[in-house]
Design a protein around this motif. Structure first.
Motif, PDB file in Angstrom:
ATOM      1  N   GLU A 282       0.869  -1.145  -0.047  1.00  0.00           N
ATOM      2  CA  GLU A 282       0.104   0.179  -0.038  1.00  0.00           C
ATOM      3  C   GLU A 282       0.968   1.294   0.002  1.00  0.00           C
ATOM      4  O   GLU A 282       0.509   2.431  -0.043  1.00  0.00           O
ATOM      5  CB  GLU A 282      -1.089  -0.163   1.409  1.00  0.00           C
ATOM      6  N   ARG A 283       2.095   1.296   0.367  1.00  0.00           N
ATOM      7  CA  ARG A 283       3.057   2.475   0.292  1.00  0.00           C
ATOM      8  C   ARG A 283       3.573   2.726  -1.163  1.00  0.00           C
ATOM      9  O   ARG A 283       4.144   3.919  -1.224  1.00  0.00           O
ATOM     10  CB  ARG A 283       4.080   1.979   1.366  1.00  0.00           C
ATOM     11  N   ARG A 285       3.264   3.605  -5.370  1.00  0.00           N
ATOM     12  CA  ARG A 285       2.448   4.255  -6.104  1.00  0.00           C
ATOM     13  C   ARG A 285       2.628   3.883  -7.716  1.00  0.00           C
ATOM     14  O   ARG A 285       3.613   3.714  -8.085  1.00  0.00           O
ATOM     15  CB  ARG A 285       2.387   5.710  -5.991  1.00  0.00           C
ATOM     16  N   LEU A 286       1.309   3.869  -8.325  1.00  0.00           N
ATOM     17  CA  LEU A 286       1.532   3.701  -9.631  1.00  0.00           C
ATOM     18  C   LEU A 286       1.499   5.229 -10.399  1.00  0.00           C
ATOM     19  O   LEU A 286       0.787   6.036 -10.022  1.00  0.00           O
ATOM     20  CB  LEU A 286       0.128   3.018 -10.111  1.00  0.00           C
ATOM     21  N   THR A 287       2.365   5.325 -11.329  1.00  0.00           N
ATOM     22  CA  THR A 287       2.520   6.375 -12.165  1.00  0.00           C
ATOM     23  C   THR A 287       2.835   6.156 -13.455  1.00  0.00           C
ATOM     24  O   THR A 287       2.795   4.804 -13.827  1.00  0.00           O
ATOM     25  CB  THR A 287       3.718   7.297 -11.709  1.00  0.00           C
ATOM     26  N   THR A 293      11.447   6.470 -11.620  1.00  0.00           N
ATOM     27  CA  THR A 293      10.261   5.375 -11.200  1.00  0.00           C
ATOM     28  C   THR A 293      10.792   4.016 -11.824  1.00  0.00           C
ATOM     29  O   THR A 293      11.745   3.763 -12.659  1.00  0.00           O
ATOM     30  CB  THR A 293       8.952   5.524 -11.922  1.00  0.00           C
ATOM     31  N   LEU A 322       0.858  -4.299  -5.580  1.00  0.00           N
ATOM     32  CA  LEU A 322       0.614  -2.923  -5.026  1.00  0.00           C
ATOM     33  C   LEU A 322      -0.782  -2.774  -4.977  1.00  0.00           C
ATOM     34  O   LEU A 322      -1.598  -3.162  -5.587  1.00  0.00           O
ATOM     35  CB  LEU A 322       0.978  -2.171  -6.318  1.00  0.00           C
ATOM     36  N   GLN A 324      -3.842  -0.298  -4.291  1.00  0.00           N
ATOM     37  CA  GLN A 324      -4.356   1.221  -4.422  1.00  0.00           C
ATOM     38  C   GLN A 324      -5.839   1.442  -3.838  1.00  0.00           C
ATOM     39  O   GLN A 324      -6.555   0.539  -4.245  1.00  0.00           O
ATOM     40  CB  GLN A 324      -4.327   1.087  -6.111  1.00  0.00           C
ATOM     41  N   SER A 325      -5.887   2.355  -3.233  1.00  0.00           N
ATOM     42  CA  SER A 325      -7.113   2.363  -2.350  1.00  0.00           C
ATOM     43  C   SER A 325      -8.066   3.236  -3.324  1.00  0.00           C
ATOM     44  O   SER A 325      -9.114   3.359  -3.283  1.00  0.00           O
ATOM     45  CB  SER A 325      -6.926   2.966  -1.186  1.00  0.00           C
ATOM     46  N   GLU A 326      -7.319   4.318  -4.343  1.00  0.00           N
ATOM     47  CA  GLU A 326      -8.379   4.994  -5.014  1.00  0.00           C
ATOM     48  C   GLU A 326      -8.849   4.322  -6.153  1.00  0.00           C
ATOM     49  O   GLU A 326      -8.520   4.267  -7.345  1.00  0.00           O
ATOM     50  CB  GLU A 326      -7.598   6.301  -5.725  1.00  0.00           C
TER      51      GLU A 326
END
Ligand SMILES: Nc1ncnc2c1ncn2[C@@H]1O[C@H](COP(=O)(O)OP(=O)(O)OP(=O)(O)O)[C@@H](O)[C@H]1O
Ligand SMILES: [Mg+2]
Lengths: 352, 293
Positions: A282-283, A285-287, A293, A322, A324-326
Motif C-alpha cells: 500500500e506504500r 504508487r502507480l505513475t 520510477t 501494489l 491502490q485505495s483510489e
C-alpha cells in the motif's frame, strides 16, 4: 524496586536433550515487559514461544539466565509459588470439577474463606460472561465456553502476570474475533500484565501494546505493532508479517540507493554493497513510466471492494504487489506498462 | 419372515443367555438349594431331607446340651476377621500399588512393556507354589526372619503363622490386580492437568489429592474391588501362611466341603459370602452414582 518491569527475562537459554542430541530451543533471550502491558510473542511453529512461557510459569527450568517477576528473582521457584497463571492452549480444565469449582481452585489453595471464594468466582465468571454455566462440567461446554472458563480460572486469583498460550487457536474465525475484543477489554479492566503467544500475525498486531517476533529461539525484533509492521529490520520479520515486496538493491556512497537498471533514489542507509529493500504493497504508487520510477508491466488487477490489488512484473523478473485505495480511477489493462514510484520514507533497508 | 426387532434381539442373545444360565444361574440355584438341606450320605448331602433355614441359624445359634439355643459368635468372628483381613490387604495393595502404577505410567514404551510383563510373570506359577515360596522366605531359619530378629528391639519375632504372614501373602498375591487397573487410569491421565494444578498454586501433595486421586477414583475402586472380593474368599494363603490358626471364611467353607463332609453348611456359608460381596458391590455402585451427580 526494579521500576515498572512486570516481567524481566535476562539472557535465558534452554536446551532439550543431552549431549550430542541436545537442541537449543531458546538462545540468550532477553525481554522486559512493563506493568499492565499486553505483550505478544509472535513466531512460526517450533520457534520456542511455548518454551519461554513454560519457563516463566516454572514448568521448565532455564539452563542459564534470570527470570524476575515484579522485581523478584523467581528463576528457581516452583510453579505453585509464582504469581503468574497460565491459560493453556488445551485449556486443561479439571474434568471432575464444575465450572465454579474450576474457577475457585486457586482461591481454595490460598485458603480463602468460602463466602469470599464464592463472590470472587462469581465476579470472574461475570467477567467472561459465563455465570449462568457455573454448575456445568467442562465436558458440557463448547470450545469457546471452555476457553472463557480457562480464562476466568486463571484470572480469579488475580495474578501479577497472565500467560496465554495461543488461547484462541481452537476457535472458529467469528468467535475468535469476538474473543480478541473481549480479551483486550478484560486486560484493561483487570489491569493485569498479559503475555500472549500466537502465530497469527493479525491477532498480534490488533491486540498488543508490543510484539516480539521470534525465530529459531531468538527474538528478532521487538516493538509496538506499528513499528513491527512499518519498520521491520529483518527480512524474516518483514516476510512473516503481512504482504511485503522485497527488492535487491545496491547501496551507493552519498546516501543513494540503486534499484534495478539505473533507478537511483536518495536515502540515508548507512550501508555499503548489496542490500534488501522492503516496501508494503500500500506504500508504493502507480505513475506513468519516467525518470525516478521503476518500469513494470501489469500482470493482473484484483478488485477487493475497498482497494485494487495489482500484481506487476519487474524487468528483472520478480513480481511486485501494489495496493491502490483510489478505486475510482479508470482500470488499467493487463499488459500495460506503468511506472512504480517508491517513496523513500516507505522503504526499509533490512538486515539479512 | 421378518421377526420383530425385539424378538430378533432375543434370538441373538440366546447363546449368551444360555451360557450364563447354565454356568452361573444353575450352579447358584443348586448351591442355594443345598444350603437348605441337611448333611448326610457319602456325598455330604441328604437329598431327601426337608428344606429349612437351619444351616443359616447355625451361623449364629447353637444347640446346647440340654436343647436350648445359645449364641455362638465364633463364625461371626471369623466373618469379621475375614472382612478385616481383606480390608487390610486392599489397603496394603493400594499403598504399594499406587506409587508403582504412577511410576509405570511415566516410563517409556519398552520399559512399560517390561514392567507389565514382570508384574504378570508371577501368574505363570501356581498360587500354591507361590505361597510355599513365602513359607520358605518367612520361616524361622529363613534369611528374612534371621535378619529381622538380628535387628529387632523386641527380641525374636515370629513372622510365620500369624495375621501378618497372611496379610503379606495376600498382598503379594493380589497386588497385580491393584496395579493393573490403576496403571490403565494413569496411562490415560492428562498430565497437563497436574501442571494446571501447580500453576494455580497446588503443591505436589495437594495436586495429587485434588486432581490425580479424584480422576483416578474409578481405577482405585476397580482395583480395590478386584482385591477385596477374592481376598474375602481366599483359603490357600490363610491355610499355609496362617498355619491354620488364623482362619478365614474361605477356610471354613473349604473344610465343610472337605473334611467335615457338611455340604449344606458349606453352601450356606458360601451364600452368606456371596451376599456380603453383593452388599459391598452395590454400596460401592450407589456411592459412585451419588458422587457422579
Ligand atoms: N520437552 C521437550 N523435549 C524436547 N524438545 C522439546 C520439548 N519441548 C519443546 N521441544 C522442542 O523445542 C522447540 C520449540 O518448542 P515450542 O513448544 O516452544 O514451540 P512453539 O513456538 O510454542 O511452537 P507452536 O507454535 O507450534 O506451539 C520445538 O522444536 C520442540 O520440538
Ligand atoms: Mg506452542
Amino acid at each position: 524496586m526494579s521500576g515498572s518491569s512486570a516481567v524481566s527475562i535476562r539472557n535465558i537459554s534452554k536446551s532439550f536433550g543431552r549431549g550430542a542430541s541436545a537442541v537449543r530451543v531458546l538462545d540468550d533471550v532477553s525481554v522486559e515487559i512493563g506493568e499492565r502491558e499486553f505483550f505478544t510473542l509472535l513466531g512460526p511453529s517450533g520457534c520456542g514461544k511455548t518454551t519461554l512461557l513454560r519457563l516463566i510459569a516454572g514448568f521448565e527450568l532455564a539452563d542459564r539466565g534470570v527470570i524476575a517477576i515484579g522485581g523478584q528473582d523467581l528463576t528457581q521457584t516452583p510453579p505453585f509459588r509464582r504469581p503468574v497463571n497460565t491459560v493453556f492452549q488445551s485449556y486443561a480444565l479439571f474434568p471432575h470439577l464444575t465450572v465454579e469449582q474450576n474457577v475457585g481452585f486457586a482461591l481454595e489453595e490460598q485458603g480463602m474463606a468460602r463466602d469470599k471464594i464464592r463472590s470472587r468466582v462469581g465476579e470472574a465468571l461475570e467477567m467472561v460472561r459465563m455465570h449462568s454455566f457455573a454448575r456445568r462440567r467442562p465436558s458440557e461446554l463448547s470450545g469457546g465456553q471452555q476457553q472463557r472458563v480457562a480464562l476466568a480460572r486463571a484470572l480469579a486469583p488475580r495474578p501479577q502476570v497472565l500467560l496465554l498460550d495461543e488461547p484462541l487457536s481452537a476457535l472458529d474465525l467469528k468467535l475468535r474475533k469476538e474473543m480478541q475484543i473481549e480479551l483486550k477489554q478484560l486486560q484493561a479492566e483487570a489491569g493485569i500484565t498479559f503475555l500472549f503467544v500466537t502465530h497469527d500475525q493479525e491477532e498480534a498486531l490488533t491486540l498488543s501494546d508490543r510484539v516480539a517476533v521470534m525465530q529459531g529461539g531468538h527474538i528478532l525484533q521487538m516493538g509496538p505493532p506499528r513499528e513491527i509492521y512499518e519498520a521491520p529490520t529483518h527480512r524474516f520479520v518483514a516476510d512473516f508479517i503481512g504482504d511485503i515486496n522485497l527488492l535487491e538493491a545496491e547501496a551507493l556512497p552519498g546516501d543513494q540507493l540503486r534499484i534495478g537498471q539505473g533507478v537511483t533514489l536518495p536515502m540515508a542507509h548507512g550501508k555499503a554493497g548489496a542490500v534488501t529493500l522492503a516496501i508494503r504493497p500500500e506504500r508504493a504508487r502507480l505513475t506513468a513510466p519516467g525518470a525516478g520510477t521503476l518500469d513494470a508491466t501489469l500482470i493482473h488487477s484484483a478488485y477487493l471492494g475497498t482497494a485494487l490489488l495489482h500484481k506487476l512484473e519487474l524487468p528483472g523478473g520478480g513480481t511486485f504487489l501494489l495496493r491502490q485505495s483510489e478505486v475510482a480511477q479508470t482500470p488499467l489493462e493487463s499488459g500495460s506498462r506503468v511506472g512504480l514510484a517508491l517513496p523513500a520514507d516507505a522503504l526499509r533497508v533490512l538486515d539479512q | 419372515m421378518s421377526a420383530s426387532p425385539t424378538l430378533r434381539r432375543l434370538g441373538l442373545l440366546t447363546p449368551a443367555l444360555a451360557t450364563i444360565g447354565l454356568l452361573v444361574g444353575v450352579p447358584l440355584l443348586l448351591m442355594f438349594w443345598i444350603s437348605l438341606l441337611q448333611k448326610g450320605g457319602t456325598s455330604g448331602v441328604d437329598w431327601a431331607s426337608v428344606p429349612s433355614g437351619a444351616n443359616y441359624l447355625r451361623l449364629v445359634w447353637e444347640e446346647d446340651f440340654d436343647g436350648t439355643m445359645i449364641v455362638n459368635t465364633s463364625y461371626l468372628l471369623i466373618l469379621l476377621r475375614s472382612v478385616l483381613q481383606a480390608a487390610l490387604t486392599t489397603g496394603l495393595c493400594l499403598l504399594f500399588g499406587l506409587p508403582v502404577a504412577l511410576w509405570m505410567a511415566g516410563l517409556g514404551r519398552t520399559q512399560r512393556d517390561i514392567m507389565l510383563l514382570l508384574i504378570t510373570i508371577p501368574f505363570w506359577t501356581n498360587l500354591l507354589v507361590r505361597n510355599y515360596a513365602w513359607l520358605i522366605i518367612l520361616r524361622e531359619d529363613g534369611l528374612v526372619a534371621q535378619t529381622v530378629n538380628a535387628v529387632s528391639p523386641f527380641g525374636p519375632v515370629q513372622l510365620l503363622y500369624n495375621d501378618l504372614a497372611v496379610a503379606i501373602g495376600l498382598t503379594y498375591s493380589f497386588l497385580p490386580f491393584m496395579i493393573l487397573p490403576l496403571y490403565t487410569v494413569f496411562e490415560k491421565f492428562d498430565w497437563r492437568l497436574l501442571e494446571a494444578a501447580h500453576d494455580l498454586g497446588a503443591t505436589r501433595a495437594r495436586a495429587l489429592r485434588r486432581v490425580v486421586l479424584p480422576i483416578a477414583g474409578p481405577g482405585i475402586l476397580a482395583g480395590s474391588l478386584l482385591v477385596f472380593i477374592p481376598c474375602l474368599g481366599a483359603f490357600v494363603t490363610p491355610a499355609l501362611l496362617g498355619g491354620g490358626k488364623t482362619l478365614m471364611l474361605g477356610n471354613i467353607i473349604q473344610m465343610q466341603f472337605g473334611a467335615s463332609r457338611n455340604w449344606p453348611f458349606g453352601a450356606a456359608l458360601s451364600v452368606v459370602l456371596l451376599a456380603l460381596m453383593l452388599i459391598v458391590m452395590t454400596s460401592v455402585a450407589l456411592l459412585r452414582n451419588r458422587r457422579a451427580k
